[in-house]
Design a protein around this motif. Structure first.
Motif, PDB file in Angstrom:
ATOM      1  N   ALA A  58       0.419  -1.384   0.145  1.00 43.29           N
ATOM      2  CA  ALA A  58       0.200  -0.031  -0.178  1.00 43.29           C
ATOM      3  C   ALA A  58       1.041   0.862  -0.385  1.00 43.29           C
ATOM      4  O   ALA A  58       0.062   2.179  -0.224  1.00 43.29           O
ATOM      5  N   SER A  59       1.854   1.532   0.793  1.00 43.97           N
ATOM      6  CA  SER A  59       2.928   2.297   0.869  1.00 43.97           C
ATOM      7  C   SER A  59       4.586   1.930   0.341  1.00 43.97           C
ATOM      8  O   SER A  59       5.237   0.594   1.054  1.00 43.97           O
ATOM      9  N   GLY A  60       4.799   2.548   0.566  1.00 43.56           N
ATOM     10  CA  GLY A  60       6.561   2.703   0.813  1.00 43.56           C
ATOM     11  C   GLY A  60       6.773   2.230   2.296  1.00 43.56           C
ATOM     12  O   GLY A  60       7.745   1.529   2.295  1.00 43.56           O
ATOM     13  N   THR A  61       6.067   3.019   3.513  1.00 45.01           N
ATOM     14  CA  THR A  61       6.299   3.371   4.719  1.00 45.01           C
ATOM     15  C   THR A  61       6.414   1.746   4.636  1.00 45.01           C
ATOM     16  O   THR A  61       7.111   1.035   5.670  1.00 45.01           O
ATOM     17  N   ASP A  62       4.552   0.979   3.939  1.00 48.83           N
ATOM     18  CA  ASP A  62       4.421  -0.622   4.239  1.00 48.83           C
ATOM     19  C   ASP A  62       5.797  -1.420   3.969  1.00 48.83           C
ATOM     20  O   ASP A  62       6.108  -2.448   4.474  1.00 48.83           O
ATOM     21  N   TYR A  84      19.743  10.740   8.590  1.00 44.63           N
ATOM     22  CA  TYR A  84      18.919  12.149   7.982  1.00 44.63           C
ATOM     23  C   TYR A  84      18.050  11.526   6.903  1.00 44.63           C
ATOM     24  O   TYR A  84      18.269  11.419   5.419  1.00 44.63           O
ATOM     25  N   SER A  85      17.355  11.838   7.256  1.00 46.05           N
ATOM     26  CA  SER A  85      15.945  10.397   6.000  1.00 46.05           C
ATOM     27  C   SER A  85      14.760  10.764   6.333  1.00 46.05           C
ATOM     28  O   SER A  85      14.256  11.580   7.566  1.00 46.05           O
ATOM     29  N   PHE A  86      13.820  10.646   5.634  1.00 44.82           N
ATOM     30  CA  PHE A  86      12.621  10.792   5.726  1.00 44.82           C
ATOM     31  C   PHE A  86      11.556   9.373   6.940  1.00 44.82           C
ATOM     32  O   PHE A  86      12.669   9.213   6.783  1.00 44.82           O
ATOM     33  N   PRO A 130      19.847   0.492   5.163  1.00 44.39           N
ATOM     34  CA  PRO A 130      20.766   2.063   4.170  1.00 44.39           C
ATOM     35  C   PRO A 130      19.923   2.661   3.493  1.00 44.39           C
ATOM     36  O   PRO A 130      18.511   1.630   2.721  1.00 44.39           O
ATOM     37  N   VAL A 131      19.502   3.950   3.626  1.00 49.04           N
ATOM     38  CA  VAL A 131      18.761   4.346   2.712  1.00 49.04           C
ATOM     39  C   VAL A 131      19.356   5.612   2.093  1.00 49.04           C
ATOM     40  O   VAL A 131      20.504   5.862   1.665  1.00 49.04           O
ATOM     41  N   HIS A 132      18.850   5.425   0.654  1.00 53.20           N
ATOM     42  CA  HIS A 132      19.185   5.495  -0.331  1.00 53.20           C
ATOM     43  C   HIS A 132      18.729   7.018  -0.918  1.00 53.20           C
ATOM     44  O   HIS A 132      17.763   6.892  -1.799  1.00 53.20           O
ATOM     45  N   PHE A 180      10.660   0.412  -2.384  1.00 52.66           N
ATOM     46  CA  PHE A 180       9.947   1.336  -2.871  1.00 52.66           C
ATOM     47  C   PHE A 180       8.893   2.583  -2.525  1.00 52.66           C
ATOM     48  O   PHE A 180       7.583   1.850  -2.398  1.00 52.66           O
ATOM     49  N   SER A 181       8.449   3.760  -2.907  1.00 54.03           N
ATOM     50  CA  SER A 181       7.656   4.283  -2.759  1.00 54.03           C
ATOM     51  C   SER A 181       7.086   4.336  -4.227  1.00 54.03           C
ATOM     52  O   SER A 181       7.532   4.926  -4.924  1.00 54.03           O
ATOM     53  N   PHE A 182       5.511   4.837  -4.404  1.00 58.29           N
ATOM     54  CA  PHE A 182       5.418   5.456  -5.593  1.00 58.29           C
ATOM     55  C   PHE A 182       4.318   6.472  -5.140  1.00 58.29           C
ATOM     56  O   PHE A 182       3.378   7.405  -6.237  1.00 58.29           O
ATOM     57  N   TYR A 183       4.863   7.408  -3.740  1.00 57.02           N
ATOM     58  CA  TYR A 183       4.001   7.962  -3.305  1.00 57.02           C
ATOM     59  C   TYR A 183       4.375   9.464  -4.686  1.00 57.02           C
ATOM     60  O   TYR A 183       4.938   9.467  -5.374  1.00 57.02           O
ATOM     61  N   PRO A 184       3.448  10.252  -5.156  1.00 59.08           N
ATOM     62  CA  PRO A 184       2.789  10.642  -6.067  1.00 59.08           C
ATOM     63  C   PRO A 184       4.230  12.175  -6.554  1.00 59.08           C
ATOM     64  O   PRO A 184       4.193  12.050  -7.972  1.00 59.08           O
ATOM     65  N   ASP A 193      -1.166   6.902  -3.271  1.00 57.75           N
ATOM     66  CA  ASP A 193      -0.222   5.624  -2.292  1.00 57.75           C
ATOM     67  C   ASP A 193       0.144   4.481  -3.076  1.00 57.75           C
ATOM     68  O   ASP A 193      -1.192   4.114  -4.005  1.00 57.75           O
ATOM     69  N   GLY A 194       0.985   4.281  -2.744  1.00 63.59           N
ATOM     70  CA  GLY A 194       1.549   2.832  -3.089  1.00 63.59           C
ATOM     71  C   GLY A 194       2.679   2.492  -3.095  1.00 63.59           C
ATOM     72  O   GLY A 194       3.880   3.437  -2.797  1.00 63.59           O
ATOM     73  N   GLY A 195       3.198   1.079  -2.906  1.00 67.63           N
ATOM     74  CA  GLY A 195       4.621   0.778  -2.742  1.00 67.63           C
ATOM     75  C   GLY A 195       4.607  -0.609  -3.123  1.00 67.63           C
ATOM     76  O   GLY A 195       3.548  -1.320  -3.936  1.00 67.63           O
ATOM     77  N   TYR A 309      14.892  19.219   2.960  1.00 70.28           N
ATOM     78  CA  TYR A 309      14.892  17.558   2.909  1.00 70.28           C
ATOM     79  C   TYR A 309      16.142  17.457   3.910  1.00 70.28           C
ATOM     80  O   TYR A 309      17.389  17.417   3.126  1.00 70.28           O
ATOM     81  N   TYR A 310      16.072  17.276   4.859  1.00 71.82           N
ATOM     82  CA  TYR A 310      14.736  17.438   6.649  1.00 71.82           C
ATOM     83  C   TYR A 310      15.640  18.197   7.403  1.00 71.82           C
ATOM     84  O   TYR A 310      16.298  18.657   7.330  1.00 71.82           O
ATOM     85  N   PRO A 311      14.520  19.300   7.622  1.00 71.76           N
ATOM     86  CA  PRO A 311      14.678  20.345   8.711  1.00 71.76           C
ATOM     87  C   PRO A 311      15.492  19.604  10.612  1.00 71.76           C
ATOM     88  O   PRO A 311      15.884  20.402  10.728  1.00 71.76           O
TER      89      PRO A 311
END
Ligand SMILES: Cc1ncc(COP(=O)(O)O)c(C=O)c1O
Length: 368
Positions: A58-62, A84-86, A130-132, A180-184, A193-195, A309-311
């Motif tokens: 359903a999302s990148g988070t999931d 340092y990431s979302f 690891p975050v790309h 992967f995230s398919f957020y718009p 949303d999608g992942g 990205y990101y304060p």
């Protein structure tokens, strides 16, 4: 001149006929969740990444949360990741019942400083995430070395990096799973949303397919407690169209990055580095500027939209106070949070718009 940060409508109009046909076909099919279209997308993305399996969620988070669960991460475990990431990178570790253990970043690429990972591994460590970031793979060599030595899973957060490569391998295809995230707003964005998760481990793939449907197999017989995390067929139909354009869009993003690099030469602006052996897809183009907030405000007045990205790095977030981090603990990330500014980089951006952005940034720095 007005320069939006991203122009999703313009991209839609450039492929309107293909998208409209795909959407109408899907709506008329009577199939709306998972099913044949999602299976087709899963196969295409897995092939594109050089992985054996794709699992739509359903999302990148999931994608991250289900990967953690499928790799057996739970209560009392630790997962090493970048500060340092979302938020989702650490939020999913927490929601899996584990503790995020943060490492600082390499200032040039904004990706995790892999030289710090080994020291963070304890007997509780179960995985490395690891975050790309921004469209460029983290240095996967050292990540994999530590993981193999310590017997850890590697969950690649490739939400911002579909199609990026590290030593010729696609983001997401190196570790245990790639998410992967398919957020718009992502480089391969759906209209909702999608992942997706890719993996070449068949046992992990089976667990992921189970976890996304409440752990049921067959229906109504629950082997484990899972989640409702299914990809919509309509989003898959849209993504199948967009996937055909992805490499051309990524090339446009790289061209735009080269133009910015050139136009900023001789200025105070620090442009992003791409490490040797990496091909970035520039999901974001993040520069460092002095007096960032004043520059951002000035640019807004000039009609140029930017983003930060990101304060606040993840180790300083209020919700993670009990982990015991304080200001000064991960200084490269804290510095990046104060200096970084993302400029418009989307494929449809024109040279004239880039020239305007660059001259406005130079003017903003002079005025700040
Ligand atoms: C690095 C990173 N990880 C995870 C996510 C989560 O993806 P989503 O918004 O699809 O849940 C995102 C995107 O927002 C991201 O940028």
């Amino acid at each position: 001149m007005r320069v939006q940060f991203l122009d999703l409508r313009q991209q839609y109009l450039s492929i309107k006929q293909e998208i409209d046909e795909a959407v109408l076909r899907q709506v008329g099919s009577g199939n709306y969740i998972l099913g044949e279209t999602v299976a087709r997308l899963e196969k295409r993305i897995a092939e594109y990444c050089g992985a054996a399996h794709g699992i739509g969620v359903a999302s990148g988070t999931d994608a991250l949360l289900l990967s953690l669960k499928a790799c057996g991460v739970g209560q009392g475990d630790e997962v090493v990741t970048s500060t340092y990431s979302f938020f989702a990178s650490a939020g999913t570790i927490w929601n899996a019942g584990a503790r995020p253990v943060f490492v600082d970043i390499d200032p040039g690429t904004f990706n995790l400083d892999v030289s710090q990972i080994r020291d963070k591994v304890t007997r509780r460590t179960k995985a490395i995430m690891p975050v790309h970031l921004f469209g460029q793979c983290a240095a996967m060599g050292p990540v994999m070395d530590v993981a193999v030595e310590a017997g850890l899973a590697v969950i690649e957060d490739a939400a911002q990096s579909v199609g990026a490569t590290w030593r010729g391998k696609k983001a997401g295809s190196v570790g245990t799973t790639g998410c992967f995230s398919f957020y718009p707003t992502k480089n391969l964005g759906a209209y909702g949303d999608g992942g997706m998760i890719v993996t070449s481990d068949s046992a992990v793939a089976d667990r992921l397919r189970l976890l996304r449907v409440h752990g049921a197999k067959p229906k109504y017989y629950h082997k484990v407690v899972g989640f409702n995390s299914r990809l919509d067929a309509l989003q898959a139909a849209i993504l199948l169209v967009k996937l055909n354009h992805l490499d051309a869009w990524s090339e446009r993003r790289r061209e735009n990055a080269r133009v910015y690099d050139r136009l900023f030469r001789g200025s105070e602006v620090v442009v992003p580095e791409v490490s040797e052996g990496n091909v970035s897809i520039f999901n974001q183009y993040v520069v460092r500027v002095p007096k960032r907030d004043a520059v951002k405000d000035f640019l807004k007045k000039k009609g140029v939209d930017t983003d930060v990205y990101y304060p606040l790095p993840l180790h300083l977030q209020e919700c993670f106070q009990e982990l015991g981090y304080a200001r000064g603990h991960l200084p490269n990330s804290e510095k990046a949070a104060a200096e970084s500014l993302a400029l418009p980089i989307y494929p449809e951006l024109t040279f004239e718009q880039q020239e305007y952005v660059v001259s406005s940034v130079r003017e903003a720095i002079a005025a700040a």
